[in-house]
Write a protein that holds these residues in place. Structure first.
Motif, PDB file in Angstrom:
ATOM      1  N   ILE A 231       0.861  -1.181   0.000  1.00 11.16           N
ATOM      2  CA  ILE A 231       0.000   0.000   0.000  1.00 11.16           C
ATOM      3  C   ILE A 231       0.901   1.235   0.000  1.00 11.16           C
ATOM      4  O   ILE A 231       1.770   1.382   0.853  1.00 11.16           O
ATOM      5  N   GLY A 232       0.675   2.144  -0.930  1.00 17.27           N
ATOM      6  CA  GLY A 232       1.469   3.370  -1.014  1.00 17.27           C
ATOM      7  C   GLY A 232       1.101   4.371   0.068  1.00 17.27           C
ATOM      8  O   GLY A 232       0.016   4.316   0.660  1.00 17.27           O
ATOM      9  N   ARG A 233       1.973   5.338   0.333  1.00 17.51           N
ATOM     10  CA  ARG A 233       1.737   6.339   1.371  1.00 17.51           C
ATOM     11  C   ARG A 233       0.503   7.191   1.079  1.00 17.51           C
ATOM     12  O   ARG A 233      -0.198   7.615   1.987  1.00 17.51           O
ATOM     13  N   THR A 234       0.193   7.449  -0.190  1.00 14.82           N
ATOM     14  CA  THR A 234      -0.981   8.259  -0.513  1.00 14.82           C
ATOM     15  C   THR A 234      -2.284   7.549  -0.155  1.00 14.82           C
ATOM     16  O   THR A 234      -3.326   8.178  -0.059  1.00 14.82           O
ATOM     17  N   HIS A 235      -2.210   6.244   0.050  1.00 17.66           N
ATOM     18  CA  HIS A 235      -3.392   5.471   0.443  1.00 17.66           C
ATOM     19  C   HIS A 235      -3.283   4.935   1.864  1.00 17.66           C
ATOM     20  O   HIS A 235      -3.936   3.961   2.221  1.00 17.66           O
ATOM     21  N   GLY A 236      -2.431   5.547   2.697  1.00 16.73           N
ATOM     22  CA  GLY A 236      -2.348   5.181   4.100  1.00 16.73           C
ATOM     23  C   GLY A 236      -1.287   4.157   4.426  1.00 16.73           C
ATOM     24  O   GLY A 236      -1.219   3.685   5.553  1.00 16.73           O
ATOM     25  N   GLY A 237      -0.439   3.797   3.462  1.00 14.63           N
ATOM     26  CA  GLY A 237       0.595   2.782   3.700  1.00 14.63           C
ATOM     27  C   GLY A 237       1.682   3.274   4.623  1.00 14.63           C
ATOM     28  O   GLY A 237       1.761   4.459   4.901  1.00 14.63           O
TER      29      GLY A 237
ATOM     30  N   MET B 264       0.752   0.566   6.322  1.00 16.89           N
ATOM     31  CA  MET B 264      -0.269  -0.291   6.916  1.00 16.89           C
ATOM     32  C   MET B 264      -1.561   0.513   7.009  1.00 16.89           C
ATOM     33  O   MET B 264      -1.546   1.699   7.316  1.00 16.89           O
ATOM     34  N   ARG B 265      -2.689  -0.115   6.775  1.00 16.68           N
ATOM     35  CA  ARG B 265      -3.975   0.572   6.784  1.00 16.68           C
ATOM     36  C   ARG B 265      -4.861  -0.006   7.877  1.00 16.68           C
ATOM     37  O   ARG B 265      -4.985  -1.220   7.995  1.00 16.68           O
ATOM     38  N   LEU B 266      -5.476   0.857   8.670  1.00 13.25           N
ATOM     39  CA  LEU B 266      -6.400   0.445   9.724  1.00 13.25           C
ATOM     40  C   LEU B 266      -7.824   0.475   9.183  1.00 13.25           C
ATOM     41  O   LEU B 266      -8.250   1.469   8.611  1.00 13.25           O
TER      42      LEU B 266
ATOM     43  N   HIS C 103     -17.564  -2.983  10.544  1.00 12.56           N
ATOM     44  CA  HIS C 103     -18.927  -2.776  11.030  1.00 12.56           C
ATOM     45  C   HIS C 103     -19.210  -1.344  11.466  1.00 12.56           C
ATOM     46  O   HIS C 103     -20.208  -1.099  12.128  1.00 12.56           O
ATOM     47  N   LEU C 104     -18.346  -0.392  11.120  1.00 18.07           N
ATOM     48  CA  LEU C 104     -18.603   1.007  11.440  1.00 18.07           C
ATOM     49  C   LEU C 104     -18.545   1.830  10.161  1.00 18.07           C
ATOM     50  O   LEU C 104     -17.968   1.409   9.170  1.00 18.07           O
ATOM     51  N   TYR C 105     -19.167   3.005  10.188  1.00 16.31           N
ATOM     52  CA  TYR C 105     -19.044   3.900   9.040  1.00 16.31           C
ATOM     53  C   TYR C 105     -17.571   4.150   8.763  1.00 16.31           C
ATOM     54  O   TYR C 105     -16.756   4.224   9.686  1.00 16.31           O
ATOM     55  N   LEU C 106     -17.213   4.318   7.510  1.00 15.20           N
ATOM     56  CA  LEU C 106     -15.794   4.452   7.157  1.00 15.20           C
ATOM     57  C   LEU C 106     -15.135   5.692   7.726  1.00 15.20           C
ATOM     58  O   LEU C 106     -13.919   5.727   7.872  1.00 15.20           O
ATOM     59  N   TRP C 107     -15.897   6.721   8.091  1.00 15.33           N
ATOM     60  CA  TRP C 107     -15.254   7.877   8.695  1.00 15.33           C
ATOM     61  C   TRP C 107     -14.710   7.539  10.082  1.00 15.33           C
ATOM     62  O   TRP C 107     -13.939   8.296  10.648  1.00 15.33           O
ATOM     63  N   LYS C 108     -15.080   6.376  10.634  1.00 13.39           N
ATOM     64  CA  LYS C 108     -14.530   5.942  11.918  1.00 13.39           C
ATOM     65  C   LYS C 108     -13.181   5.254  11.741  1.00 13.39           C
ATOM     66  O   LYS C 108     -12.501   4.969  12.711  1.00 13.39           O
TER      67      LYS C 108
ATOM     68  N   LEU D 176      -2.108   7.045  10.585  1.00 13.44           N
ATOM     69  CA  LEU D 176      -1.939   6.978  12.040  1.00 13.44           C
ATOM     70  C   LEU D 176      -0.570   7.527  12.389  1.00 13.44           C
ATOM     71  O   LEU D 176       0.426   7.183  11.768  1.00 13.44           O
ATOM     72  N   THR D 177      -0.526   8.389  13.383  1.00 13.39           N
ATOM     73  CA  THR D 177       0.760   8.872  13.880  1.00 13.39           C
ATOM     74  C   THR D 177       1.087   8.238  15.222  1.00 13.39           C
ATOM     75  O   THR D 177       2.238   8.204  15.621  1.00 13.39           O
ATOM     76  N   ARG D 178       0.042   7.744  15.915  1.00 17.83           N
ATOM     77  CA  ARG D 178       0.246   7.021  17.166  1.00 17.83           C
ATOM     78  C   ARG D 178      -1.044   6.324  17.547  1.00 17.83           C
ATOM     79  O   ARG D 178      -2.109   6.627  17.015  1.00 17.83           O
ATOM     80  N   ILE D 179      -0.941   5.401  18.480  1.00 15.12           N
ATOM     81  CA  ILE D 179      -2.106   4.702  19.017  1.00 15.12           C
ATOM     82  C   ILE D 179      -2.067   4.849  20.529  1.00 15.12           C
ATOM     83  O   ILE D 179      -1.061   4.532  21.158  1.00 15.12           O
ATOM     84  N   ASP D 180      -3.147   5.371  21.107  1.00 17.52           N
ATOM     85  CA  ASP D 180      -3.268   5.511  22.560  1.00 17.52           C
ATOM     86  C   ASP D 180      -4.241   4.451  23.059  1.00 17.52           C
ATOM     87  O   ASP D 180      -5.327   4.300  22.501  1.00 17.52           O
ATOM     88  N   PHE D 181      -3.863   3.749  24.103  1.00 16.32           N
ATOM     89  CA  PHE D 181      -4.754   2.782  24.745  1.00 16.32           C
ATOM     90  C   PHE D 181      -5.361   3.442  25.970  1.00 16.32           C
ATOM     91  O   PHE D 181      -4.649   3.913  26.838  1.00 16.32           O
ATOM     92  N   ARG D 182      -6.693   3.500  26.019  1.00 15.04           N
ATOM     93  CA  ARG D 182      -7.403   4.185  27.100  1.00 15.04           C
ATOM     94  C   ARG D 182      -8.439   3.259  27.712  1.00 15.04           C
ATOM     95  O   ARG D 182      -8.898   2.331  27.070  1.00 15.04           O
ATOM     96  N   GLU D 183      -8.833   3.557  28.928  1.00 11.92           N
ATOM     97  CA  GLU D 183      -9.872   2.768  29.592  1.00 11.92           C
ATOM     98  C   GLU D 183     -11.259   3.085  29.053  1.00 11.92           C
ATOM     99  O   GLU D 183     -12.146   2.253  29.106  1.00 11.92           O
ATOM    100  N   GLY D 184     -11.458   4.283  28.544  1.00  9.75           N
ATOM    101  CA  GLY D 184     -12.773   4.685  28.052  1.00  9.75           C
ATOM    102  C   GLY D 184     -12.664   5.404  26.718  1.00  9.75           C
ATOM    103  O   GLY D 184     -11.572   5.738  26.262  1.00  9.75           O
TER     104      GLY D 184
END
Length: 63
Positions: free
Chosen positions: A5-11, A13-15, A19-24, A29-37
């Motif tokens: 996947i190229g960088r212009t398409h999120g490469g 890696m793509r998340l 089952h959710l609308y695609l805007w979700k 991604l620049t980082r991933i935060d793990f939160r309780e809520g």
């Protein structure tokens, strides 16, 4: 298509959040935060639903 996947398409890696609308999903991604809520992001602060389940038609917030 058996190509990276190229960088212009999120490469490189793509998340995809199933089952959710695609805007979700996120394109870059620049980082991933793990939160309780859950915390509202840009779209949720601007009227979109916190979950966004298309089968329940949860596109916009009821607030």
């Amino acid at each position: 298509e058996d190509q990276p996947i190229g960088r212009t398409h999120g490469g490189p890696m793509r998340l995809v959040v199933p089952h959710l609308y695609l805007w979700k999903s996120a394109k870059w991604l620049t980082r991933i935060d793990f939160r309780e809520g859950d915390m509202p992001g840009f779209w949720e602060r601007n009227g979109y639903h916190m979950r966004g389940d298309p089968w329940r038609e949860e596109r916009y917030s009821d607030d």
